[in-house]
Design a protein around this motif. Structure first.
Motif, PDB file in Angstrom:
ATOM      1  N   ALA A 216      10.853  -2.835  -6.349  1.00  0.00           N
ATOM      2  CA  ALA A 216       9.905  -2.565  -7.429  1.00  0.00           C
ATOM      3  C   ALA A 216       8.685  -1.821  -6.910  1.00  0.00           C
ATOM      4  N   LEU A 217       8.173  -2.229  -5.760  1.00  0.00           N
ATOM      5  CA  LEU A 217       7.008  -1.541  -5.196  1.00  0.00           C
ATOM      6  C   LEU A 217       7.382  -0.146  -4.691  1.00  0.00           C
ATOM      7  N   ASP A 218       8.560   0.000  -4.116  1.00  0.00           N
ATOM      8  CA  ASP A 218       8.997   1.330  -3.673  1.00  0.00           C
ATOM      9  C   ASP A 218       9.102   2.290  -4.851  1.00  0.00           C
ATOM     10  N   GLU A 219       9.581   1.786  -5.981  1.00  0.00           N
ATOM     11  CA  GLU A 219       9.681   2.628  -7.179  1.00  0.00           C
ATOM     12  C   GLU A 219       8.302   3.039  -7.663  1.00  0.00           C
ATOM     13  N   LYS A 220       7.355   2.118  -7.620  1.00  0.00           N
ATOM     14  CA  LYS A 220       5.990   2.462  -8.018  1.00  0.00           C
ATOM     15  C   LYS A 220       5.365   3.447  -7.037  1.00  0.00           C
ATOM     16  N   ALA A 221       5.653   3.280  -5.751  1.00  0.00           N
ATOM     17  CA  ALA A 221       5.117   4.214  -4.750  1.00  0.00           C
ATOM     18  C   ALA A 221       5.683   5.619  -4.947  1.00  0.00           C
ATOM     19  N   ALA A 222       6.966   5.712  -5.303  1.00  0.00           N
ATOM     20  CA  ALA A 222       7.585   7.016  -5.542  1.00  0.00           C
ATOM     21  C   ALA A 222       6.965   7.705  -6.742  1.00  0.00           C
ATOM     22  N   ARG A 223       6.677   6.947  -7.786  1.00  0.00           N
ATOM     23  CA  ARG A 223       6.056   7.549  -8.962  1.00  0.00           C
ATOM     24  C   ARG A 223       4.625   7.977  -8.669  1.00  0.00           C
ATOM     25  N   ALA A 224       3.920   7.160  -7.900  1.00  0.00           N
ATOM     26  CA  ALA A 224       2.521   7.475  -7.614  1.00  0.00           C
ATOM     27  C   ALA A 224       2.371   8.681  -6.696  1.00  0.00           C
ATOM     28  N   SER A 225       3.243   8.824  -5.734  1.00  0.00           N
ATOM     29  CA  SER A 225       3.134   9.911  -4.756  1.00  0.00           C
ATOM     30  C   SER A 225       3.885  11.166  -5.168  1.00  0.00           C
ATOM     31  N   GLY A 226       4.772  11.052  -6.126  1.00  0.00           N
ATOM     32  CA  GLY A 226       5.589  12.193  -6.517  1.00  0.00           C
ATOM     33  C   GLY A 226       6.716  12.475  -5.553  1.00  0.00           C
ATOM     34  N   ASP A 227       6.950  11.589  -4.618  1.00  0.00           N
ATOM     35  CA  ASP A 227       8.013  11.750  -3.621  1.00  0.00           C
ATOM     36  C   ASP A 227       9.041  10.652  -3.842  1.00  0.00           C
ATOM     37  N   ALA A 228      10.259  11.050  -4.190  1.00  0.00           N
ATOM     38  CA  ALA A 228      11.286  10.057  -4.497  1.00  0.00           C
ATOM     39  C   ALA A 228      11.653   9.205  -3.300  1.00  0.00           C
ATOM     40  N   SER A 229      11.399   9.692  -2.097  1.00  0.00           N
ATOM     41  CA  SER A 229      11.741   8.932  -0.896  1.00  0.00           C
ATOM     42  C   SER A 229      10.584   8.089  -0.375  1.00  0.00           C
ATOM     43  N   ALA A 230       9.474   8.070  -1.080  1.00  0.00           N
ATOM     44  CA  ALA A 230       8.303   7.317  -0.620  1.00  0.00           C
ATOM     45  C   ALA A 230       8.571   5.821  -0.705  1.00  0.00           C
ATOM     46  N   THR A 231       8.003   5.103   0.221  1.00  0.00           N
ATOM     47  CA  THR A 231       8.115   3.645   0.235  1.00  0.00           C
ATOM     48  C   THR A 231       6.719   3.052   0.364  1.00  0.00           C
ATOM     49  N   VAL A 232       6.641   1.773   0.163  1.00  0.00           N
ATOM     50  CA  VAL A 232       5.361   1.084   0.245  1.00  0.00           C
ATOM     51  C   VAL A 232       5.221   0.440   1.610  1.00  0.00           C
ATOM     52  N   GLY A 233       4.009   0.430   2.132  1.00  0.00           N
ATOM     53  CA  GLY A 233       3.739  -0.199   3.420  1.00  0.00           C
ATOM     54  C   GLY A 233       2.876  -1.436   3.256  1.00  0.00           C
ATOM     55  N   ALA A 234       2.702  -2.156   4.357  1.00  0.00           N
ATOM     56  CA  ALA A 234       1.914  -3.396   4.363  1.00  0.00           C
ATOM     57  C   ALA A 234       2.388  -4.337   3.260  1.00  0.00           C
ATOM     58  N   LEU A 235       3.699  -4.519   3.176  1.00  0.00           N
ATOM     59  CA  LEU A 235       4.292  -5.319   2.108  1.00  0.00           C
ATOM     60  C   LEU A 235       4.075  -6.808   2.365  1.00  0.00           C
ATOM     61  N   SER A 236       3.706  -7.511   1.318  1.00  0.00           N
ATOM     62  CA  SER A 236       3.550  -8.970   1.403  1.00  0.00           C
ATOM     63  C   SER A 236       3.989  -9.588   0.085  1.00  0.00           C
ATOM     64  N   HIS A 237       4.365 -10.855   0.145  1.00  0.00           N
ATOM     65  CA  HIS A 237       4.857 -11.562  -1.041  1.00  0.00           C
ATOM     66  C   HIS A 237       4.042 -12.832  -1.267  1.00  0.00           C
ATOM     67  N   THR A 238       4.002 -13.243  -2.531  1.00  0.00           N
ATOM     68  CA  THR A 238       3.302 -14.474  -2.899  1.00  0.00           C
ATOM     69  C   THR A 238       4.301 -15.627  -3.017  1.00  0.00           C
ATOM     70  N   ALA A 239       3.790 -16.773  -3.403  1.00  0.00           N
ATOM     71  CA  ALA A 239       4.651 -17.958  -3.549  1.00  0.00           C
ATOM     72  C   ALA A 239       5.236 -18.089  -4.945  1.00  0.00           C
ATOM     73  N   TRP A 240       4.908 -17.172  -5.858  1.00  0.00           N
ATOM     74  CA  TRP A 240       5.374 -17.309  -7.238  1.00  0.00           C
ATOM     75  C   TRP A 240       6.896 -17.243  -7.381  1.00  0.00           C
ATOM     76  N   PRO A 241       7.608 -16.447  -6.581  1.00  0.00           N
ATOM     77  CA  PRO A 241       9.072 -16.506  -6.700  1.00  0.00           C
ATOM     78  C   PRO A 241       9.636 -17.902  -6.455  1.00  0.00           C
TER      79      PRO A 241
ATOM     80  N   VAL B 130       0.859  -1.185   0.000  1.00  0.00           N
ATOM     81  CA  VAL B 130       0.000   0.000   0.000  1.00  0.00           C
ATOM     82  C   VAL B 130       0.895   1.234   0.000  1.00  0.00           C
ATOM     83  N   ALA B 131       0.620   2.148  -0.932  1.00  0.00           N
ATOM     84  CA  ALA B 131       1.368   3.403  -1.013  1.00  0.00           C
ATOM     85  C   ALA B 131       0.504   4.539  -0.464  1.00  0.00           C
ATOM     86  N   THR B 132       1.117   5.443   0.274  1.00  0.00           N
ATOM     87  CA  THR B 132       0.415   6.588   0.854  1.00  0.00           C
ATOM     88  C   THR B 132       0.894   7.860   0.162  1.00  0.00           C
ATOM     89  N   VAL B 133      -0.056   8.632  -0.365  1.00  0.00           N
ATOM     90  CA  VAL B 133       0.272   9.873  -1.052  1.00  0.00           C
ATOM     91  C   VAL B 133       0.260  11.033  -0.057  1.00  0.00           C
TER      92      VAL B 133
END
Length: 214
Positions: free
Chosen positions: A122-147, A51-54
């Motif tokens: 990858a999610l941090d990069e998407k969060a930075a683009r979405a929020s316009g803040d280069a230092s933004a990070t994503v929260g509530a991070l979770s991973h699937t079994a596909w890796p 989840v990204a916060t703007v």
């Protein structure tokens, strides 16, 4: 009865090497093809979410596929599949080299997939683009079994490479199979000579023949 001798029946050739070659060949083909397909499929699936916060305070979910996280497993799966096909086109040292490439492709796929299983870049990069803040990070991070599924695909490629290294000398080669048949190639029949051509007339004169005779 006189004049009768016992003739020993010929012993059949041991089928161990040929049977081992066929079995290992089938196992390598199945393992390599299935491993490449599994790895390629897994890289197209969702590997992580968060989840990204703007700035305004809103939050929205983000997801990342395997190709977003890393392109290494997909690339190595393609290399491994190409090596699996190429291993039949070469012999001796060339086959060992291609088999080594196949094994290394599998090992690299496993390593890259496991490293990407906990990656959040990858999610941090998407969060930075979405929020316009280069230092933004994503929260509530979770991973699937596909890796880990991609890692299994890489493991199958590795098994195929190891089989090629161990038993590849027993496998047939494309050149030997398609260029050297059991029966000799039929020779093309020469086209019949045309007696009306000038060069054929001169040849007949050289042989002392009368080219105008019946």
């Amino acid at each position: 009865m006189e004049g009768v001798t016992a003739v020993p029946s010929p012993r059949p050739e041991p089928a161990g090497p040929s049977r081992t070659g066929r079995t290992s060949l089938a196992a390598a083909l199945l393992s390599g093809a299935l491993g490449a397909a599994v790895a390629l499929l897994a890289t197209r699936q969702q590997w992580s979410e968060g989840v990204a916060t703007v700035v305004s305070g809103g939050a929205f979910p983000l997801t990342a596929t395997g190709s977003d996280v890393t392109g290494v497993p997909a690339a190595l799966a393609v290399v491994g599949l190409a090596a699996l096909v190429a291993v039949f086109a070469v012999r001796r040292a060339g086959r060992l080299a291609v088999a080594a490439v196949l094994a290394l492709s599998g090992a690299g796929t496993v390593a890259a997939a496991l490293l990407g299983a906990s990656d959040s870049a990858a999610l941090d990069e998407k969060a930075a683009r979405a929020s316009g803040d280069a230092s933004a990070t994503v929260g509530a991070l979770s991973h699937t079994a596909w890796p880990y599924v991609a890692a299994v695909g890489g493991l199958l490629l590795l098994v195929a490479g190891l089989l090629a290294l161990r038993f590849g000398r027993l496998w047939p080669a494309m050149s030997g199979r398609y260029e050297r048949g059991g029966a000799p190639r039929p020779r093309r029949a020469a086209a019949p000579a045309d007696p009306d051509r000038p060069e054929e007339l001169w040849k007949a004169l050289d042989r002392g023949e009368d080219p105008t005779g019946a």
